[in-house]
Design an enzyme around this catalytic site. Structure first.
Site, PDB file in Angstrom:
ATOM      1  CD  GLU A   1      -2.432  -8.038   2.591  1.00 55.28           C
ATOM      2  OE1 GLU A   1      -2.150  -6.838   2.439  1.00 55.28           O
ATOM      3  OE2 GLU A   1      -3.263  -8.441   3.409  1.00 55.28           O
TER       4      GLU A   1
ATOM      5  CB  ALA B   1      -0.889  -0.010   1.234  1.00 51.29           C
TER       6      ALA B   1
HETATM    7  C1  LIG Z   1      -5.394  -2.640   3.530  1.00 55.19           C
HETATM    8  C2  LIG Z   1      -3.937  -2.445   3.818  1.00 55.19           C
HETATM    9  C3  LIG Z   1      -3.126  -3.169   2.843  1.00 55.19           C
HETATM   10  C4  LIG Z   1      -1.812  -3.199   2.835  1.00 55.19           C
HETATM   11  C5  LIG Z   1      -0.967  -2.608   3.857  1.00 55.19           C
HETATM   12  C6  LIG Z   1       0.421  -2.368   3.322  1.00 55.19           C
HETATM   13  O1  LIG Z   1       0.804  -2.788   2.260  1.00 55.19           O
HETATM   14  S1  LIG Z   1       1.396  -1.435   4.304  1.00 55.19           S
HETATM   15  C7  LIG Z   1       2.876  -1.246   3.353  1.00 55.19           C
HETATM   16  C8  LIG Z   1       3.695  -2.467   3.409  1.00 55.19           C
HETATM   17  N1  LIG Z   1       4.931  -2.250   2.724  1.00 55.19           N
HETATM   18  C9  LIG Z   1       6.027  -1.912   3.379  1.00 55.19           C
HETATM   19  O2  LIG Z   1       6.064  -1.813   4.568  1.00 55.19           O
HETATM   20  C10 LIG Z   1       7.253  -1.648   2.527  1.00 55.19           C
HETATM   21  C11 LIG Z   1       7.904  -0.370   2.941  1.00 55.19           C
HETATM   22  N2  LIG Z   1       9.063  -0.094   2.138  1.00 55.19           N
HETATM   23  C12 LIG Z   1      10.260  -0.674   2.390  1.00 55.19           C
HETATM   24  O3  LIG Z   1      10.433  -1.489   3.239  1.00 55.19           O
HETATM   25  C13 LIG Z   1      11.394  -0.229   1.500  1.00 55.19           C
HETATM   26  O4  LIG Z   1      11.108   1.050   1.048  1.00 55.19           O
HETATM   27  C14 LIG Z   1      11.611  -1.170   0.301  1.00 55.19           C
HETATM   28  C15 LIG Z   1      10.329  -1.397  -0.459  1.00 55.19           C
HETATM   29  C16 LIG Z   1      12.179  -2.512   0.791  1.00 55.19           C
HETATM   30  C17 LIG Z   1      12.623  -0.511  -0.680  1.00 55.19           C
HETATM   31  O5  LIG Z   1      13.809  -0.186   0.020  1.00 55.19           O
HETATM   32  P1  LIG Z   1      14.928   0.726  -0.696  1.00 55.19           P
HETATM   33  O6  LIG Z   1      16.054   0.821   0.286  1.00 55.19           O
HETATM   34  O7  LIG Z   1      15.192   0.239  -2.041  1.00 55.19           O
HETATM   35  O8  LIG Z   1      14.282   2.164  -0.889  1.00 55.19           O
HETATM   36  P2  LIG Z   1      13.724   3.174   0.185  1.00 55.19           P
HETATM   37  O9  LIG Z   1      13.305   2.501   1.413  1.00 55.19           O
HETATM   38  O10 LIG Z   1      14.676   4.299   0.314  1.00 55.19           O
HETATM   39  O11 LIG Z   1      12.400   3.676  -0.541  1.00 55.19           O
HETATM   40  C18 LIG Z   1      12.486   4.463  -1.734  1.00 55.19           C
HETATM   41  C19 LIG Z   1      11.369   5.483  -1.677  1.00 55.19           C
HETATM   42  O12 LIG Z   1      10.116   4.808  -1.731  1.00 55.19           O
HETATM   43  C20 LIG Z   1       9.311   5.182  -0.638  1.00 55.19           C
HETATM   44  N3  LIG Z   1       8.476   4.022  -0.281  1.00 55.19           N
HETATM   45  C21 LIG Z   1       8.887   2.779  -0.093  1.00 55.19           C
HETATM   46  N4  LIG Z   1       7.850   1.987   0.160  1.00 55.19           N
HETATM   47  C22 LIG Z   1       6.758   2.767   0.136  1.00 55.19           C
HETATM   48  C23 LIG Z   1       5.379   2.512   0.329  1.00 55.19           C
HETATM   49  N5  LIG Z   1       4.903   1.283   0.585  1.00 55.19           N
HETATM   50  N6  LIG Z   1       4.551   3.548   0.235  1.00 55.19           N
HETATM   51  C24 LIG Z   1       4.993   4.783  -0.051  1.00 55.19           C
HETATM   52  N7  LIG Z   1       6.293   5.090  -0.241  1.00 55.19           N
HETATM   53  C25 LIG Z   1       7.154   4.073  -0.147  1.00 55.19           C
HETATM   54  C26 LIG Z   1      10.296   5.565   0.447  1.00 55.19           C
HETATM   55  O13 LIG Z   1       9.693   6.398   1.393  1.00 55.19           O
HETATM   56  C27 LIG Z   1      11.354   6.267  -0.370  1.00 55.19           C
HETATM   57  O14 LIG Z   1      10.851   7.542  -0.651  1.00 55.19           O
HETATM   58  P3  LIG Z   1      11.806   8.796  -0.740  1.00 55.19           P
HETATM   59  O15 LIG Z   1      10.912   9.951  -0.981  1.00 55.19           O
HETATM   60  O16 LIG Z   1      12.764   8.513  -1.863  1.00 55.19           O
HETATM   61  O17 LIG Z   1      12.510   8.877   0.565  1.00 55.19           O
END
Ligand SMILES: CC/C=C\CC(=O)SCCNC(=O)CCNC(=O)[C@H](O)C(C)(C)COP(=O)(O)OP(=O)(O)OC[C@H]1O[C@@H](n2cnc3c(N)ncnc32)[C@H](O)[C@@H]1OP(=O)(O)O
Length: 718
Positions: A103, A61
Site C-alpha cells: 500500500e 503493518a
Molecule cells: C491499516 C492496516 C494496514 C496494513 C495491514 C497489514 O499490513 S497486515 C500485515 C500484512 N503482511 C503480512 O501478512 C506479511 C506477514 N509475513 C509473512 O507472510 C512472512 O513473514 C514473510 C514476510 C513472507 C517472510 O517470511 P519468512 O519465511 O522469510 O520469515 P518468517 O515468516 O519466519 O518471519 C520472520 C519473522 O518476522 C515476523 N514477521 C513477519 N512479518 C511480520 C509482520 N508483518 N509483523 C510482525 N512480525 C512479522 C515473523 O513473526 C517472524 O518472527 P519470529 O519472531 O522470528 O518468529
C-alpha cells in the site's frame, strides 16, 4: 525506524529499517513521516526513492502491534502525504512488498521491482482488509478483476507477474534500488497528476454488478464462514462505484468491523502459531536453537502406495535425490508410470520447469544402503514395520536416519528393533503427502535431538509445517480425533442422522463433517485400526461396552455390511456408484439406525445443533488438554497448528485450543461436566486436570498456558 540520506543527483533515499521484514511499526511510520517532511522542505531534494534495509522492501503493518492500543502516526495520511508530494517518489521493491508495504508502494508515483520480489495484499489471511487505501488504489491501477483476485485470496505474486498486471512499472534481475535511483534522477520535473492513483478512475469492466455478484457467490462458498473475504468484496464494490474519498470511508468502516472480530484475532494467532511450532523444544531441554541438524541430500522411500508416492514427490521437490523402493511388481510398475507425472505436475504448479530433485525406482532394499535418510511408508501393520526396521538397521549405513510414516504406531517399539534407536523418529504425513502442509514429527523417548532437528529441518525444506509431538497412540492429531468421532457415533445411537451431524460441523467451518470424511477415507481404515486394538473383529462380543468403556459398534456394522464409503458407492451416504463424489442421504441408513436402536432399546430423541457441536468439539478439546498435560505437545499452538494444517479446522477459528479460550475455559469445563453427568460411561468427557487448573488460575490467555503447565509440572500438580 526509517533513515533519510541525500544522495548525489539530488535524490533523497528513505530506508525502512526494522529487521527482519521492515514491518511498519510505530517507530518506522514516525521515521517515514519525518523523512518525507525533510524531502518536502529540503530544496536540494528533487526526487525520492523509498527502499527497505537488507533487500526487503516491507512486510506490511507490524502484526504484533494489533494486539495493543494504536500508537504512532497512522498509515493512511502518511501514504497520502507521499502521493501528494510534488517531487517524484519511486518505490524500490526488493524481497517483498506485502500488505501495508505494498500500500505504501501504491502511494508512490512509480514502482520498480526485482523479478523475484513477492508482492501482495495478504491482509485477508489475517482476518483484515488492506485498509491503508489498498482496496481503493489497486483496482484503479490493475483493474477490478485483478484486484478482486489478489485482495480476496491474499496470494503473493512475483515482480514479473506484478509487471504483467501493471502493478509495477519496471522489473529487473539486478538491483531494483540502483535502477530506481537512476530512474528517480531522470524523471525530475515530469508531471505527476496521472501518477497519483487516488485521483484516477477505477478500471472496471462494463458489467460491474454482474462481476461483483458472481464473485461474491464464489467468495462466500470458499470462505466457509470467514468474514474478511466478504468484506474485501464490499470494499472493492465501493472502489468501483464511489468516488475515492467515499470508498476510503467504506474501507475504514469495514476494517473497523473486522478488526474487532474474534476472527481477526484467531487468524493472527494462527499466523504466529505457525512460526512458534518451528521453535520446538523437547522435554529433555533440547531446542531448535541449541541443536544442530544435518543437511540431507539423499533419501529413500519404502513402499509406493498412495502415501509413499506422495512422500517421494515431496522429497524430490525439496531437491533430494530419492530412491523409491517397492517390492511388489505391480505396485512398482504403477509407481514408475504415475510418480514422474505427479512430480512434473506439482513442479509446474509451483512455477518450476522441472523438479530440483530426482527419483529412481527399484525393488530391493539393498539399494538404500547408501542414503542418508529412509522413510518407510508400508502398510500400517506393526509386525510388518518391525521386520522392515530390523532389515533397514542391517542394510543402511550406521548413521542413516530411519523414519516411519505411521499415523499412530509406537515409535519406541520400532526404535528398539534397530541398532540405532537414537536415529529413529516418526514422520506422520497427511494425504496427499506432496500437497498437505502438515507433518507430525514424532519424537520417541530415545530419538536424539540431532535426529529431531534434522527431520524438522527436512520438513521445512519440503514446505511443511512440521510439529514435534510425543510418542503416544495416535500422536496428537489422531488421538484428539478419536473422542470426536466417537461422540459423533454416540449421537447417531441417540437419534441424530449423519447428515445432521455433518451439517453442524460444516456450518462451524470444517470442509467436511465427520461422516462425509469417513466415507471419503473409507470405513475399512478405522475398522482395521479398531481390529488391531482388539475392539472389533471375529470373536469380539457385539456389545456397546468394550474394554470397560462405552463403545459404538455402528461403524463396524456398516463396514461389515460392505458399506465402505465412496469406494463402494455406499457408506454413511449413497453415491452415484463406486468412486462417486456427490453424497446423498440414504434411506437405508435411516432403516439401519432404527433397527440398531430397537435392538439395543435406545429411544431416538431430537438432538439440538448446539449439543452436537459441543459434544464433538469439547471432547476433542478435552483430549487436547490431556495431551498438553501429558507433555505430548509443547504448547497449545502446536495442537492448533496440527488441526488447522492437517485436519481442516477452520483457520478463522484459530484451532481447537484457541477456540476453547474464545468460548471461555470455564464454560468448556462446565459443559464437559454437564455431558459427563449425562454420560458417565464416556471417559473422554471427564474434564482434564489441566483444564481445571487453568480455570482455577482465572483462565489466563492462551499465550500464558505454557508457563502455567511448566510451573504445575515442576510442582508435580499435573
Ligand atoms: C491499516 C492496516 C494496514 C496494513 C495491514 C497489514 O499490513 S497486515 C500485515 C500484512 N503482511 C503480512 O501478512 C506479511 C506477514 N509475513 C509473512 O507472510 C512472512 O513473514 C514473510 C514476510 C513472507 C517472510 O517470511 P519468512 O519465511 O522469510 O520469515 P518468517 O515468516 O519466519 O518471519 C520472520 C519473522 O518476522 C515476523 N514477521 C513477519 N512479518 C511480520 C509482520 N508483518 N509483523 C510482525 N512480525 C512479522 C515473523 O513473526 C517472524 O518472527 P519470529 O519472531 O522470528 O518468529
Amino acid at each position: 525506524m526509517a533513515t533519510f540520506s541525500l544522495l548525489p543527483g539530488s535524490v533523497a533515499l528513505i530506508t525502512l529499517t526494522n529487521p527482519p521484514v521492515n514491518a511498519l511499526s510505530a517507530a518506522v511510520r514516525a521515521g517515514i513521516v519525518q523523512a518525507v517532511q525533510r524531502s518536502v522542505e529540503d530544496p536540494k531534494v528533487k526526487s525520492v526513492v523509498i527502499c527497505g534495509q537488507n533487500g526487503r522492501f516491507c512486510g506490511g503493518a507490524d502484526i504484533r502491534e494489533f494486539a495493543g492500543p494504536m500508537s504512532g502516526p497512522p498509515l493512511v495520511p502518511l501514504i497520502h502525504a507521499i502521493e501528494a508530494l510534488d517531487k517524484p517518489v519511486v518505490a524500490a521493491i526488493e524481497g517483498l512488498a506485502l500488505g501495508g508495504g505494498l500500500e505504501l508502494a501504491l502511494g508512490c508515483h512509480y514502482r520498480i521491482a526485482h523479478t523475484t520480489a513477492l508482492l501482495g495484499l495478504p491482509e485477508v489471511t489475517l482476518g483484515l482488509l488492506p485498509a491503508a487505501g489498498g482496496t481503493q488504489r489497486l483496482p484503479r491501477l490493475a483493474g477490478l478483476p485483478a484486484a478482486l483476485d489478489l485482495i480476496t485470496t491474499g496470494r503473493h505474486i512475483s515482480g514479473t507477474e506484478a509487471l504483467e498486471l501493471g502493478i509495477v512499472d519496471q522489473v529487473t534481475d539486478g538491483s531494483a534500488l540502483d535502477i530506481a535511483l537512476e530512474f528517480a534522477k531522470s524523471i525530475v520535473g515530469r508531471p505527476l497528476n496521472t501518477r497519483r492513483l487516488s485521483t484516477l478512475p477505477c478500471r472496471c469492466p462494463t458489467d460491474i454488478d454482474n462481476l461483483l455478484d458472481r464473485f461474491m457467490v464464489q467468495v462466500r462458498q470458499r470462505a466457509r464462514g470467514a468474514l474478511a473475504p466478504v468484506a474485501c468484496v464490499g470494499a472493492l464494490r465501493a472502489a468501483a462505484t464511489l468516488p475515492y474519498a467515499q470508498g476510503l470511508r467504506k474501507e475504514r468502516e469495514l476494517m473497523d468491523t473486522l478488526f474487532n472480530s474474534g476472527q481477526a484475532r484467531a487468524l493472527q494467532y494462527a499466523f504466529f502459531s505457525q512460526r512458534v511450532v518451528g521453535k520446538w523444544t523437547l522435554p529433555s531441554g533440547a531446542r531448535w536453537d541449541n541443536t544442530t541438524s544435518r543437511t540431507i541430500s539423499t533419501a529413500a522411500v519404502i513402499g509406493l502406495g498412495t502415501m509413499g508416492r506422495g512422500i517421494a514427490v515431496a522429497l524430490a521437490l525439496a531437491g533430494m535425490s530419492v530412491v523409491a523402493v517397492e517390492t511388489q511388481e505391480k505396485q512398482l510398475s504403477e509407481a514408475r508410470q504415475m510418480v514422474p507425472a505427479m512430480l512434473q505436475r506439482e513442479a509446474g504448479r509451483r512455477g518450476l520447469d522441472t523438479a530440483p530433485g530426482v527419483i529412481s525406482f527399484c525393488s530391493s532394499l539393498q539399494d538404500v544402503s547408501e542414503v542418508e535418510l529412509v522413510i518407510e511408508a508400508v502398510f500400517e501393520d506393526m509386525a510388518l514395520k518391525l521386520q522392515l526396521f530390523r532389515q533397514l538397521s542391517a542394510v543402511c549405513k550406521p548413521d542413516t536416519l530411519l523414519c516411519s510414516n505411521t499415523s499412530g504406531l509406537d515409535i519406541d517399539q520400532l526404535a528398539a528393533a534397530t541398532q540405532r534407536p537414537g536415529l529413529v523418529v516418526g514422520m506422520h504425513f497427511f494425504a496427499p503427502a506432496h500437497i498437505m502442509k502438515l507433518l507430525e514429527v514424532v519424537c520417541g523417548t530415545r530419538s536424539s535431538p540431532e535426529t529431531v532437528a534434522t527431520v524438522m529441518q527436512l520438513g521445512k525444506r519440503m514446505g511443511k509445517v512440521s510439529v514435534a509431538v510425543g510418542n503416544c497412540p495416535g500422536f496428537v492429531g489422531n488421538r484428539m480425533l478419536k473422542p470426536y468421532t466417537e461422540q459423533a457415533n454416540f449421537l447417531l445411537e441417540e437419534g441424530a442422522m449423519p447428515e445432521q451431524v455433518d451439517k453442524v460441523l460444516e456450518e462451524f467451518g470444517f470442509p467436511m463433517g465427520v461422516f462425509r470424511m469417513s466415507d471419503l477415507s473409507g470405513l475399512d481404515v478405522g475398522w482395521r485400526i479398531r481390529k488391531a486394538a482388539g475392539l472389533t473383529g471375529p470373536g469380539v462380543e457385539p456389545t456397546r461396552t468394550r474394554q470397560g468403556r462405552r463403545y459404538s459398534p455402528l461403524p463396524d456394522q456398516m463396514c461389515e455390511a460392505g458399506r465402505l464409503g465412496q469406494k463402494t458407492g455406499r457408506g454413511w451416504y449413497q453415491y452415484d456408484g463406486p468412486g462417486g463424489r456427490v453424497a446423498r442421504s440414504d434411506p437405508w441408513v435411516q432403516t439401519f439406525l432404527d433397527a440398531y436402536r430397537a435392538r439395543h432399546n435406545l429411544a431416538a430423541r431430537v438432538i439440538a445443533a448446539e449439543e452436537i457441536l459441543e459434544r464433538c468439539l469439547y471432547s476433542l478439546i478435552n483430549e487436547g488438554f490431556k495431551i498438553l498435560q501429558d507433555g505430548m505437545a509443547a504448547g497449545p499452538e502446536d495442537i492448533d497448528a496440527i488441526y488447522v494444517f492437517g485436519y481442516g479446522w477452520p483457520r478463522h477459528r484459530g484451532g481447537p485450543m484457541f477456540h476453547a479460550g474464545q468460548v471461555g475455559l470455564a464454560r468448556v469445563l462446565e459443559k464437559l461436566e454437564h455431558y459427563q453427568q449425562l454420560h458417565p460411561d464416556v471417559a473422554p468427557m471427564k474434564p482434564s486436570m489441566l483444564l481445571r487448573r487453568l480455570v482455577a488460575a482465572g483462565s489466563p490467555p492462551i499465550q500464558k498456558w505454557r508457563e502455567l503447565i511448566h510451573r504445575e509440572r515442576v510442582h508435580s500438580q499435573l
